[in-house]
Design a protein around this motif. Structure first.
Motif, PDB file in Angstrom:
ATOM      1  N   LEU A 187       0.867  -1.179   0.000  1.00 30.58           N
ATOM      2  CA  LEU A 187       0.000   0.000   0.000  1.00 30.58           C
ATOM      3  C   LEU A 187       0.905   1.230   0.000  1.00 30.58           C
ATOM      4  O   LEU A 187       1.731   1.378   0.898  1.00 30.58           O
ATOM      5  CB  LEU A 187      -0.894  -0.012   1.239  1.00 30.58           C
ATOM      6  N   PRO A 188       0.786   2.116  -1.006  1.00 28.51           N
ATOM      7  CA  PRO A 188       1.708   3.262  -1.107  1.00 28.51           C
ATOM      8  C   PRO A 188       1.537   4.232   0.061  1.00 28.51           C
ATOM      9  O   PRO A 188       0.592   5.016   0.103  1.00 28.51           O
ATOM     10  CB  PRO A 188       1.333   3.901  -2.441  1.00 28.51           C
ATOM     11  N   LYS A 189       2.454   4.192   0.993  1.00 23.88           N
ATOM     12  CA  LYS A 189       2.339   4.990   2.210  1.00 23.88           C
ATOM     13  C   LYS A 189       2.373   6.476   1.911  1.00 23.88           C
ATOM     14  O   LYS A 189       1.684   7.273   2.571  1.00 23.88           O
ATOM     15  CB  LYS A 189       3.447   4.611   3.187  1.00 23.88           C
ATOM     16  N   HIS A 190       3.136   6.866   0.887  1.00 22.30           N
ATOM     17  CA  HIS A 190       3.259   8.289   0.579  1.00 22.30           C
ATOM     18  C   HIS A 190       1.942   8.892   0.101  1.00 22.30           C
ATOM     19  O   HIS A 190       1.755  10.098   0.139  1.00 22.30           O
ATOM     20  CB  HIS A 190       4.351   8.517  -0.465  1.00 22.30           C
ATOM     21  N   ILE A 191       0.993   8.051  -0.304  1.00 27.10           N
ATOM     22  CA  ILE A 191      -0.325   8.522  -0.736  1.00 27.10           C
ATOM     23  C   ILE A 191      -1.340   8.432   0.398  1.00 27.10           C
ATOM     24  O   ILE A 191      -2.167   9.325   0.582  1.00 27.10           O
ATOM     25  CB  ILE A 191      -0.793   7.712  -1.959  1.00 27.10           C
ATOM     26  N   PHE A 192      -1.274   7.365   1.184  1.00 20.19           N
ATOM     27  CA  PHE A 192      -2.326   7.090   2.162  1.00 20.19           C
ATOM     28  C   PHE A 192      -2.030   7.597   3.577  1.00 20.19           C
ATOM     29  O   PHE A 192      -2.942   7.665   4.409  1.00 20.19           O
ATOM     30  CB  PHE A 192      -2.611   5.588   2.215  1.00 20.19           C
ATOM     31  N   GLU A 193      -0.808   7.946   3.893  1.00 22.14           N
ATOM     32  CA  GLU A 193      -0.475   8.203   5.291  1.00 22.14           C
ATOM     33  C   GLU A 193      -1.196   9.414   5.882  1.00 22.14           C
ATOM     34  O   GLU A 193      -1.359   9.510   7.111  1.00 22.14           O
ATOM     35  CB  GLU A 193       1.032   8.360   5.457  1.00 22.14           C
ATOM     36  N   GLU A 194      -1.663  10.339   5.043  1.00 23.43           N
ATOM     37  CA  GLU A 194      -2.383  11.505   5.561  1.00 23.43           C
ATOM     38  C   GLU A 194      -3.892  11.267   5.649  1.00 23.43           C
ATOM     39  O   GLU A 194      -4.643  12.147   6.082  1.00 23.43           O
ATOM     40  CB  GLU A 194      -2.099  12.723   4.677  1.00 23.43           C
ATOM     41  N   ILE A 195      -4.361  10.096   5.225  1.00 24.63           N
ATOM     42  CA  ILE A 195      -5.792   9.773   5.244  1.00 24.63           C
ATOM     43  C   ILE A 195      -6.086   8.925   6.474  1.00 24.63           C
ATOM     44  O   ILE A 195      -5.436   7.896   6.684  1.00 24.63           O
ATOM     45  CB  ILE A 195      -6.199   9.005   3.972  1.00 24.63           C
ATOM     46  N   PRO A 196      -7.057   9.310   7.306  1.00 21.26           N
ATOM     47  CA  PRO A 196      -7.411   8.448   8.444  1.00 21.26           C
ATOM     48  C   PRO A 196      -7.817   7.058   7.961  1.00 21.26           C
ATOM     49  O   PRO A 196      -8.488   6.921   6.942  1.00 21.26           O
ATOM     50  CB  PRO A 196      -8.594   9.185   9.078  1.00 21.26           C
TER      51      PRO A 196
ATOM     52  N   ASP B  93     -10.544   9.312  -2.414  1.00 20.45           N
ATOM     53  CA  ASP B  93     -10.267   9.441  -3.846  1.00 20.45           C
ATOM     54  C   ASP B  93      -9.101   8.540  -4.261  1.00 20.45           C
ATOM     55  O   ASP B  93      -9.042   8.085  -5.410  1.00 20.45           O
ATOM     56  CB  ASP B  93      -9.932  10.890  -4.189  1.00 20.45           C
ATOM     57  N   ALA B  94      -8.176   8.269  -3.336  1.00 19.54           N
ATOM     58  CA  ALA B  94      -7.028   7.412  -3.658  1.00 19.54           C
ATOM     59  C   ALA B  94      -7.448   5.983  -3.964  1.00 19.54           C
ATOM     60  O   ALA B  94      -6.709   5.235  -4.617  1.00 19.54           O
ATOM     61  CB  ALA B  94      -6.032   7.416  -2.501  1.00 19.54           C
TER      62      ALA B  94
END
Length: 609
Positions: free
Chosen positions: A228-237, A245-246
């Protein structure tokens, strides 16, 4: 609907009436798999059907025969066969329905490949080593494996998938025994730890995962292979990830094609990923579109689609000689079944809780309902032999573990009536329908999915079969339910549902814990027992590395499921896929399916003559 499909539907409805009459007449003779299914038409004779008009999956190849030379680039259209839209949860870590899987599989992939026996290999995007005690996996991602936005896929991304799925606010269905087996996972899931002690990031490309127990399933499904791409999801609860949207609008993966555009629920356009780690894909583009089962033949004949996710096998006999396609086939790793709601899912404890007062709690009621249906005839008449009577919850796809000798209930309406009588389900008011043992009206609410020409007549056949033994079974809401609604309600333990007709893909690991384990959210009948818990644990234990030991354990578990009947299997399945003659390098074999090699020999799809 075409004239042929209307004829098939009429024939199926007539079958319902004929089978009902046979059952009412007390004919409890079990049909043989090769029993005469009636008059065969000329198309069946020309297409490899036997003298009874039945087909065998053994006559199909999994590999497409290449016709012509590959052109440079090109585009294909892939038909996602469904009578409803796909849900749009487009990430392996969050999706739950097969339609979404079909969408994801074109742009993302697992980090570990598997061989013909579905055992992990080192040929994929990552390699693995196992410690001497079998409990610690060292996983190393190969160089050049990147996300579609150019960022490298890292060990931190892989570990992050475990952290999200194990998180207390995760709203998906992946948190099963494979995850609780990771050291420190249960403490992390309970909020008692900020990290998972059994997962160690060694360096940018390497991580170690240590487990409490080891067993044969560790190398066929025990590792979660989707990063799971952390750089995309880490700011999403975490609680908001699956609706973000991701996941819904701008999904990315590491596979051979990138998502270019999405019409929600209807279609996806993919462009080739020139940076794909295996090499640049041969196709420039793939277009996926939802195709209703009632028009799939027209779409194939006209070249509207080049290949499809599935083909309704009941439509095969009338279209076996379609001139512009080649049919591939294999035994499916799936089965259909009737499930009984026996309890509920305890969200806080993450486990099944059985309800002793459930309407379907009496095993003799469940056994009688199994005896009441004739699945040999269903397989022959509805599916021309390409689906066949099922006996066990471990299926022929796993020949080393499937117990073909198991003594399962067979079609015997008189035995069904006897069981109901003895259990106190008798007709007390003379209306032909049985009351419950307390003398109260008994209505069994049945959820069944829409889809294809046979969905309605098949559901009606089952209800009529149960009516023939005095059980009043009615469709939930008086109609078939579309795919997404059906599974949403079954998973939520909707009290309006007493029984349901479902289908399971087993995956490639024989271990049934993911579907019937006490801690599996996929355990939709909500069944659990100490004996089942013990057998499932033994079947994936270190001792089960001994194949004979594991075979014996799973034989016992299959027998227990026939005794307890939380569900009963109805049909084993085959998969038949028509592929346009211009498509090259396509295979159904999951050990050989490499999508970047798919090519075409002509710019446009070949049209049927």
């Amino acid at each position: 609907m075409t004239k042929t499909n209307l004829q098939k539907l009429f024939f199926a409805i007539m079958l319902v009436m004929l089978l009902a009459l046979a059952a009412c007449g007390g004919d409890d003779k079990e049909s043989d798999d090769n029993a005469d299914s009636g008059d065969k038409d000329s198309s069946e004779e020309e297409s490899g059907a036997d003298e009874d008009g039945l087909f065998s999956i053994d006559d199909f190849s999994m590999d497409k025969t290449n016709q012509g030379e590959a052109i440079e680039g090109g585009s294909i259209t892939y038909g996602l066969v469904s009578d409803t839209v796909f849900e749009g949860t487009l990430n392996f870590n969050f999706y739950s329905g097969n339609p979404d899987y079909e969408v994801i599989a074109w742009f993302d992939e697992p980090l570990l490949d598997t061989d013909a026996n579905y055992t992990y290999t080192n040929d994929g995007a990552a390699e693995y080593e196992i410690s001497e005690d079998g409990k610690t996996f060292t996983l190393t991602i190969k160089d050049g494996v990147n996300w579609h936005d150019g960022e490298p896929v890292t060990a931190e991304d892989w570990a992050y998938a475990y952290e999200v799925i194990g998180h207390p606010e995760y709203d998906g269905v992946r948190y099963t025994s494979d995850f609780t087996n990771v050291v420190g996972m249960e403490e992390y899931h309970a909020g008692e730890a900020d990290s998972i002690s059994g997962i160690e990031i060694v360096d940018e490309k390497t991580l170690k995962i240590t487990h409490h127990e080891t067993g044969p399933s560790m190398v066929t499904g025990g590792i979660w292979t989707y990063a799971l791409p952390k750089h995309i999801f880490e700011e999403i609860p975490v609680a908001e990830m699956s609706a973000s949207d991701a996941v819904r609008k701008n999904p990315i993966g590491m596979g051979p094609f990138k998502v270019e555009s999405i019409v929600p629920g209807e279609s996806v356009v993919y462009k080739k990923n020139e940076d794909y780690w295996r090499g640049e894909p041969k196709l420039d583009e793939v277009v996926l579109k939802v195709v209703d089962p009632t028009v799939v033949v027209n779409q194939l004949e006209s070249g509207g689609v080049d290949l499809v996710s599935s083909f309704p096998v009941e439509q095969f006999p009338d279209n076996a000689d379609m001139s512009n396609v080649e049919y591939l086939g294999m035994i499916d790793n799936a089965y259909t079944y009737i499930g009984f709601k026996l309890g509920h899912w305890d969200e806080e404890a993450s486990e099944v809780v059985m309800d002793p007062d459930a309407k379907m709690a009496d095993v003799n009621l469940r056994k009688a309902m199994w005896h009441a249906v004739n699945n040999d005839d269903v397989g022959n008449e509805f599916y021309n032999g390409l689906r066949w009577n099922a006996k066990s919850l471990i299926i022929p796809f796993f020949p080393d573990y499937y117990d073909e000798t198991i003594d399962a209930p067979t079609y015997d309406p008189e035995e069904a009536k006897r069981l109901l009588d003895e259990a106190g389900y008798v007709d007390k008011d003379g209306d032909g329908m049985r009351e419950d043992p307390e003398g109260e009206e008994l209505v069994i609410n049945f959820a069944s999915m829409s889809g294809g020409d046979t969905a309605e007549p098949l559901a009606q056949y089952y209800m009529q079969s149960w009516a023939n033994v005095g059980l009043n079974v009615q469709l939930v809401d008086g109609r078939l339910l579309e795919f997404n609604s059906f599974y949403d309600r079954v998973e939520a333990d909707d009290p309006a549902i007493d029984i349901y007709q479902g289908a399971w893909g087993t995956g490639t690991d024989v271990n049934p814990d993911g579907l019937y384990g006490r801690n599996s959210q996929y355990n939709y009948p909500r069944y659990a027992s100490d004996e089942s818990d013990e057998l499932l644990a033994k079947g994936n234990s270190e001792e089960a590395l001994d194949v004979e030991y594991r075979q014996d354990i799973y034989k016992q578990w299959q027998e227990l499921m026939v005794e307890d009947i939380p569900v009963f299997p109805t049909l084993y399945r085959s998969v038949v896929i028509p592929v346009n003659n211009r498509v090259l390098n396509y295979t159904m074999d999951p050990a050989k399916m490499i999508r970047h090699e798919i090519a075409v020999s002509e710019e446009e799809a070949i049209v049927a003559e």
